[in-house]
Design a protein around this motif. Structure first.
Motif, PDB file in Angstrom:
ATOM      1  N   ARG A 168      77.115  25.633  -7.752  1.00  0.00           N
ATOM      2  CA  ARG A 168      77.191  26.636  -6.690  1.00  0.00           C
ATOM      3  C   ARG A 168      76.038  26.527  -5.686  1.00  0.00           C
ATOM      4  O   ARG A 168      76.003  27.272  -4.707  1.00  0.00           O
ATOM      5  N   LEU A 205      73.888  25.301  -2.595  1.00  0.00           N
ATOM      6  CA  LEU A 205      74.139  24.652  -1.303  1.00  0.00           C
ATOM      7  C   LEU A 205      73.257  23.416  -1.184  1.00  0.00           C
ATOM      8  O   LEU A 205      72.053  23.475  -1.435  1.00  0.00           O
ATOM      9  N   ALA A 206      73.858  22.294  -0.812  1.00  0.00           N
ATOM     10  CA  ALA A 206      73.082  21.065  -0.624  1.00  0.00           C
ATOM     11  C   ALA A 206      72.040  21.288   0.472  1.00  0.00           C
ATOM     12  O   ALA A 206      72.384  21.644   1.594  1.00  0.00           O
ATOM     13  N   THR A 210      78.916  26.652  -1.471  1.00  0.00           N
ATOM     14  CA  THR A 210      78.466  25.312  -1.109  1.00  0.00           C
ATOM     15  C   THR A 210      78.647  25.008   0.377  1.00  0.00           C
ATOM     16  O   THR A 210      78.393  23.887   0.818  1.00  0.00           O
TER      17      THR A 210
END
Length: 259
Positions: free
Chosen positions: A152, A154-155, A92
């Motif tokens: 899990r 990533l933004a 993340t």
């Protein structure tokens, strides 16, 4: 860490990139001050008007802004459909697992693909977390957009800009906390989002040695009207819609000289 394409000092989602850096700074217990932010922006301003691909990373307790040359921006991608187990150390946070992802991308290139899929490392193992360097959005025939919000994942800065736009047009967004499924992707029209390329289309899925063409479901009429496009079906309609989104992203881009 964060990175993006910058053109004429303008960055798509600059405020979201800065927020990513603030969050990571707090995670690493490194002070974030106005002076730190202005130093980063000042370094970006020094890169001039030409297009480039800056990287901002934390080295020890110091933020380092690296000038990297621009690259060719691809409009389409070939995605290897077989998921690779997501073994990222810190999924993340952008940066710690770049080397591992670059190895996976190299292997995908050897197979003839330009992107790959990270699969859930624990049950349910048939789910997709995200792509190596992109967030996939899957558009089905019912005017629904499917996106993985697996813990899990990533933004995505770009998804944070695109999803509100397509929702305003009338698409219904469904967020999947357990991730997406490969067959679901292959039966939808898929866009890949990241901060360098903006929005790309998946043109083919690489399944073993076979190139499977992408799907192009009909776009509901109320969405084509809202988006201001002429076509509703076929590759031309989706390319027109993708172009509208990319134009919107650059129209909303923020200048490092105005912050």
């Amino acid at each position: 860490m964060t990175s993006f394409r910058m053109v004429d000092g303008r960055v798509r989602g600059l405020d979201l990139h800065l927020e990513r850096l603030r969050t990571y700074s707090a995670f690493e217990s490194v002070p974030w001050t106005t002076e730190v932010e202005q130093a980063i922006l000042g370094r970006l301003r020094s890169f001039g008007p030409g297009p480039c691909n800056p990287k901002i990373s934390l080295e020890g307790t110091q933020w380092v802004v690296t000038h990297r040359p621009d690259r060719v921006v691809e409009d389409a991608a070939i995605v290897r459909v077989h998921p690779v187990p997501d073994e990222r150390y810190n999924p993340t946070v952008k940066g710690p697992d770049i080397y591992m992802l670059s190895v996976l991308m190299h292997r995908a290139h050897e197979k003839g693909a330009t992107e790959g899929i990270l699969g859930c490392p624990e049950a349910p193992r048939d789910r997709i977390v995200e792509c190596f360097y992109s967030t996939p959005l899957a558009f089905d025939a019912d005017g629904v957009v499917h996106v993985s919000t697996h813990p899990r994942a990533l933004a995505s800065v770009t998804a944070g800009l695109v999803l509100p736009l397509v929702e305003r047009w009338g698409f219904r967004v469904i967020r999947h906390e357990l991730g997406l499924r490969p067959p679901h992707l292959m039966h939808s029209h898929v866009w890949l989002l990241n901060s360098f390329s903006g929005v790309r289309s998946v043109s083919h899925w690489l399944e073993y040695a076979a190139m499977v063409p992408a799907s192009y479901p009909e776009i509901p009429e109320h969405i084509t009207r809202a988006a201001g496009i002429d076509d509703a079906a076929g590759p031309a309609a989706w390319e027109q819609l993708r172009g509208v989104v990319n134009d919107y992203l650059w129209a909303q881009a923020q200048s490092v000289h105005d912050v």
